[in-house]
Design an enzyme around this catalytic site. Structure first.
Site: not given
Length: 132
Positions: A20-21
């Site tokens: 996600d990051v």
């Protein structure tokens, strides 16, 4: 202190957490390089790339086009089947596929497959730009 990690043995949701990051970082860099500077426009554009719906769309494109290796498809299956709480603003299938996409990104990053990661992320961005 450095600890050796094996992404193949990590839980899918841990891979997705990292993915996600990493994906958001790529997207933010891409948007800034396009010349967008207004904070609200930056956020709106970023959401169009990182939403569960967008990530699910990209992963389906990857699978339909045969873009993934057997190992990557195995990571995707694990990510898709991971048990998690589905947010109210998306349907379960879309959320599962977006989690699988993030798990794939996290796996590639943690496995230090940076060339492959670059290729797939840029392909995702191109697919989403064409869709806009």
């Amino acid at each position: 202190m450095s600890k050796e990690i094996n992404p193949s043995l990590m839980k899918s949701l841990t891979l997705a957490y990292m993915g996600d990051v990493i994906y958001e970082k790529y997207v933010r860099e891409y948007i800034i390089q396009k010349g967008e500077v207004k904070p609200q426009a930056l956020h709106t554009m970023a959401v169009s790339f990182v939403s569960a719906k967008a990530q699910s769309y990209v992963l389906h494109r990857f699978l339909d086009d045969g873009l993934l290796t057997e190992q990557e498809e195995a990571i995707v299956r694990r990510g898709r089947n991971a048990k998690s709480n589905v947010p109210k603003n998306t349907d379960p299938q879309t959320y599962r596929y977006s989690t699988a996409f993030e798990a794939l990104i996290g796996y590639l990053y943690l496995n230090e497959e940076f060339e492959r990661l670059d290729y797939l992320v840029f392909q995702a961005i191109l697919d989403l730009e064409e869709r806009r």
